[in-house]
Design a protein around this motif. Structure first.
Motif, mmCIF file in Angstrom:
data_model
loop_
_atom_site.group_PDB
_atom_site.id
_atom_site.type_symbol
_atom_site.label_atom_id
_atom_site.label_comp_id
_atom_site.label_asym_id
_atom_site.label_seq_id
_atom_site.Cartn_x
_atom_site.Cartn_y
_atom_site.Cartn_z
ATOM 1 N N UNK A 18 0.829 -1.203 0.000
ATOM 2 C CA UNK A 18 0.000 0.000 0.000
ATOM 3 C C UNK A 18 0.861 1.249 0.000
ATOM 4 N N UNK A 19 0.265 2.335 -0.409
ATOM 5 C CA UNK A 19 0.995 3.597 -0.459
ATOM 6 C C UNK A 19 1.000 4.271 0.908
ATOM 7 N N UNK A 20 1.927 5.186 1.064
ATOM 8 C CA UNK A 20 2.045 5.940 2.302
ATOM 9 C C UNK A 20 0.811 6.811 2.511
ATOM 10 N N UNK A 21 0.226 7.282 1.429
ATOM 11 C CA UNK A 21 -0.954 8.136 1.512
ATOM 12 C C UNK A 21 -2.153 7.422 2.116
ATOM 13 N N UNK A 22 -2.330 6.147 1.763
ATOM 14 C CA UNK A 22 -3.440 5.377 2.316
ATOM 15 C C UNK A 22 -3.318 5.282 3.822
ATOM 16 N N UNK A 23 -2.121 4.968 4.300
ATOM 17 C CA UNK A 23 -1.909 4.860 5.740
ATOM 18 C C UNK A 23 -2.071 6.216 6.409
ATOM 19 N N UNK A 24 -1.626 7.264 5.753
ATOM 20 C CA UNK A 24 -1.760 8.612 6.302
ATOM 21 C C UNK A 24 -3.225 8.939 6.587
ATOM 22 N N UNK A 25 -4.091 8.700 5.623
ATOM 23 C CA UNK A 25 -5.507 8.999 5.806
ATOM 24 C C UNK A 25 -6.167 8.061 6.807
ATOM 25 N N UNK A 26 -5.718 6.797 6.850
ATOM 26 C CA UNK A 26 -6.249 5.884 7.851
ATOM 27 C C UNK A 26 -5.878 6.353 9.256
ATOM 28 N N UNK A 27 -4.630 6.784 9.428
ATOM 29 C CA UNK A 27 -4.196 7.273 10.741
ATOM 30 C C UNK A 27 -4.928 8.556 11.114
ATOM 31 N N UNK A 28 -5.130 9.424 10.147
ATOM 32 C CA UNK A 28 -5.850 10.668 10.388
ATOM 33 C C UNK A 28 -7.267 10.374 10.864
ATOM 34 N N UNK A 29 -7.949 9.425 10.220
ATOM 35 C CA UNK A 29 -9.297 9.042 10.613
ATOM 36 C C UNK A 29 -9.304 8.329 11.968
ATOM 37 N N UNK A 30 -8.290 7.527 12.235
ATOM 38 C CA UNK A 30 -8.228 6.788 13.493
ATOM 39 C C UNK A 30 -8.003 7.720 14.683
ATOM 40 N N UNK A 31 -7.288 8.812 14.457
ATOM 41 C CA UNK A 31 -7.032 9.763 15.541
ATOM 42 C C UNK A 31 -8.268 10.572 15.901
ATOM 43 N N UNK A 32 -9.171 10.740 14.960
ATOM 44 C CA UNK A 32 -10.398 11.498 15.219
ATOM 45 C C UNK A 32 -11.349 10.635 16.052
ATOM 46 N N UNK A 33 -12.227 11.282 16.767
ATOM 47 C CA UNK A 33 -13.182 10.557 17.605
ATOM 48 C C UNK A 33 -14.423 10.124 16.841
ATOM 49 N N UNK A 34 -14.448 10.358 15.555
ATOM 50 C CA UNK A 34 -15.610 10.016 14.740
ATOM 51 C C UNK A 34 -15.507 8.583 14.229
ATOM 52 N N UNK A 35 -16.627 8.044 13.796
ATOM 53 C CA UNK A 35 -16.646 6.725 13.174
ATOM 54 C C UNK A 35 -15.987 6.812 11.805
ATOM 55 N N UNK A 36 -15.369 5.726 11.381
ATOM 56 C CA UNK A 36 -14.803 5.681 10.042
ATOM 57 C C UNK A 36 -14.915 4.263 9.521
ATOM 58 N N UNK A 37 -14.823 4.130 8.220
ATOM 59 C CA UNK A 37 -14.953 2.821 7.579
ATOM 60 C C UNK A 37 -13.674 2.503 6.818
ATOM 61 N N UNK A 38 -13.435 1.212 6.641
ATOM 62 C CA UNK A 38 -12.315 0.752 5.840
ATOM 63 C C UNK A 38 -12.854 -0.120 4.717
ATOM 64 N N UNK A 39 -12.249 -0.026 3.560
ATOM 65 C CA UNK A 39 -12.608 -0.914 2.457
ATOM 66 C C UNK A 39 -12.215 -2.340 2.821
#
Length: 56
Positions: A18-39
């Motif tokens: 996977x690309x670094x960008x994918x992990x970046x956005x996953x980490x950004x979403x994981x740090x937020x207190x909101x719900x998020x989804x993964x493919x």
């Protein structure tokens, strides 16, 4: 799940193809207190990473 995502290094993630960008956005979403989804394919790779770390 959030802790798993936050503990992944970029080099380990790159080894899974996977690309670094994918992990970046996953980490950004994981740090937020909101719900998020993964493919589904991203979730599979996350599980592969967990097995990779467990086997050393």
């Amino acid at each position: 799940m959030r802790q798993k995502i936050l503990s992944i290094s970029y080099s380990d993630w790159k080894k899974l193809g996977f690309s670094k960008g994918t992990l970046h956005y996953m980490k950004k979403n994981a740090e937020a207190d909101k719900h998020f989804m993964l493919n589904a394919h991203v979730r599979e790779r996350l599980n592969q990473w967990e097995k990779l770390v467990a086997n050393g």
